[in-house]
Design a protein around this motif. Structure first.
Motif, short mmCIF file in Angstrom:
data_model
loop_
_atom_site.label_atom_id
_atom_site.label_comp_id
_atom_site.label_asym_id
_atom_site.label_seq_id
_atom_site.Cartn_x
_atom_site.Cartn_y
_atom_site.Cartn_z
N ASP A 172 25.68 58.35 47.57
CA ASP A 172 24.84 58.68 46.66
C ASP A 172 25.66 58.70 45.23
N LEU A 173 25.05 59.36 44.01
CA LEU A 173 25.87 59.40 42.83
C LEU A 173 26.92 60.34 42.81
N SER A 174 27.24 61.34 43.87
CA SER A 174 28.13 62.28 43.81
C SER A 174 29.35 61.46 44.89
N GLY A 175 28.97 60.54 45.33
CA GLY A 175 29.99 59.70 46.11
C GLY A 175 30.12 60.43 47.72
N ASN A 176 28.79 60.93 48.11
CA ASN A 176 28.71 61.41 49.47
C ASN A 176 28.17 60.28 50.25
N TYR A 177 28.43 60.02 51.43
CA TYR A 177 27.99 59.18 52.38
C TYR A 177 26.53 59.91 52.74
N ASN A 221 22.35 64.92 55.70
CA ASN A 221 23.29 64.78 54.49
C ASN A 221 23.98 65.96 54.15
N LEU A 222 23.47 67.21 54.65
CA LEU A 222 24.31 68.27 54.46
C LEU A 222 25.63 68.16 55.32
N LEU A 223 25.39 67.84 56.44
CA LEU A 223 26.58 67.72 57.17
C LEU A 223 27.51 66.52 56.68
N SER A 224 27.30 65.55 56.10
CA SER A 224 27.93 64.69 55.21
C SER A 224 28.70 65.38 54.20
N GLY A 225 28.35 66.40 53.52
CA GLY A 225 28.90 67.10 52.48
C GLY A 225 30.05 67.97 53.12
N THR A 271 23.80 65.98 49.37
CA THR A 271 24.27 67.09 50.49
C THR A 271 23.61 68.27 50.13
N LEU A 272 23.18 68.61 48.98
CA LEU A 272 22.62 70.41 48.62
C LEU A 272 21.24 70.41 48.79
N ALA A 273 20.43 69.50 49.11
CA ALA A 273 18.87 69.83 49.19
C ALA A 273 18.70 70.44 50.31
N GLN A 274 19.26 70.62 51.60
CA GLN A 274 19.19 71.25 52.56
C GLN A 274 19.78 72.67 52.51
N ARG A 275 21.07 72.66 52.09
CA ARG A 275 21.96 73.61 51.79
C ARG A 275 21.34 75.03 51.20
N TYR A 276 20.31 74.75 50.33
CA TYR A 276 19.60 75.76 49.58
C TYR A 276 18.31 76.12 49.96
N LYS A 277 17.86 75.53 51.03
CA LYS A 277 16.75 75.88 51.76
C LYS A 277 16.47 77.19 52.42
#
Length: 333
Positions: free
Chosen positions: A323-328, A285-289, A261-267
């Protein structure tokens, strides 16, 4: 003799250069191969040999040698013995691609399912179909169309369903598949995620004009002005490279990140909101976070899609992976 040594030197330099530039790709190749194998074997209950010959038989991915271990429900892939990657399966969560942070993953919390048995036929239930013949349907031509859909092996068509007037009038599967075989949903999961936001809005629990970056005032280029509406439309203006044939934003996210969920957030911002449209799995994935942040507990977040949508409408066989952090994430069966 000198020319031979020179030629050998050039060849050696070429080999070293090729290895240098392609070695990082091995991480992605073995990552994809192991994750796809683990998910397909342990979720879809398909044969590992069939997956190797058909699903993983694609450029670069077919270079990986993949081994399934039933004891701990895992799949390990290597490329020429290099860059091993392991994916493990957990009931209720799907298969997750592990990395050095694997020990941090919490498998204890799994979604509760809310399955309700029904006695209704399709499309209102799962109890078979209505046996009837509809007027104005050329069943002979439909049969030809069904046959033709499976003629090109390069397309790898697995299943085909034809619905007319709320009734199934045509159904066909490739060998090894049936109506009960789970198939990877890929980016169709984007529509599931968007629907979940629609449910929250309908329940008056969220506003589509909510600005998830509003408190991050250190961000430049008006990032705080981005709304959920912009993200759902993929018009946020955030930078993103959705290229599956090289080391890109999307491949690094899918095969290297513990928290996708973080990949797009920090772009960085490359355009004003609504100025451009850019297809981005990172945005979903950001929206899932962000969706996870709407719930007080991880359990509530995991339960929400099944309670309010998936199981509620009878999609009881469907599974969302994390994912490994438990996010859908953008992976479902």
């Amino acid at each position: 003799m000198k020319k031979t040594k020179l030629l050998l030197g050039i060849v050696l330099v070429g080999i070293i250069a090729a290895a240098y530039f392609n070695y990082p790709k091995l991480n992605l190749i073995s990552g994809y191969a192991s994750k796809n194998m683990a998910s397909t074997v342990f979720i879809a209950d398909r044969d590992a040999v069939d997956i190797t010959l058909n699903d993983n038989d694609m450029p670069l991915i077919k270079l990986a040698d993949t081994e399934v271990t039933n004891e701990n429900k895992s799949a390990t892939a290597k490329v020429y013995g290099l860059m091993p990657r392991i994916a493990v399966y957990k009931e209720g969560l799907g298969a997750v691609l592990t990395n050095k942070e694997f020990s941090k993953h919490n498998f204890d919390i799994v979604p509760n399912r809310f399955q309700v048995k029904d006695s209704l036929p399709f499309p209102y239930g799962n109890n078979g179909v209505i046996d009837t013949v509809l007027e104005n349907v050329a069943y002979d031509k439909l049969e030809v169309a069904l046959e033709n859909a499976f003629q090109d092996p390069e397309q790898k068509t697995r299943s085909l369903l034809v619905v007319h007037k709320n009734q199934i009038i045509g159904e066909r599967y490739i060998r090894g598949f049936s109506k009960d075989t789970k198939i990877l949903g890929w980016s169709m999961t984007k529509s599931i995620l968007a629907t979940l936001y629609g449910i929250l809005e309908y329940q008056d629990d969220i506003d589509m004009e909510f600005k998830p970056f509003a408190k991050e005032m250190s961000m430049k280029n008006h990032k705080p002005d981005i709304t959920l509406n912009h993200l759902l439309r993929m018009q946020s203006g955030l930078e993103w490279d959705e290229n599956y044939f090289k080391i890109s934003d999307v491949t690094k996210m899918l095969f290297l990140d513990s928290d996708m969920t973080l990949a797009q957030r920090y772009k960085k911002v490359v355009a004003e909101p609504t100025e451009v449209w850019n297809y981005s799995s990172g945005t979903t994935n950001l929206l899932s976070g962000i969706l996870r942040e709407q719930f007080a507990t991880h359990q509530e977040y995991l339960d929400f899609p099944y309670k309010e949508l998936i199981d509620k409408i009878g999609m009881n066989s469907m599974l969302l992976e994390t994912d490994l952090s438990g996010n859908y994430i953008l992976s479902s069966y």
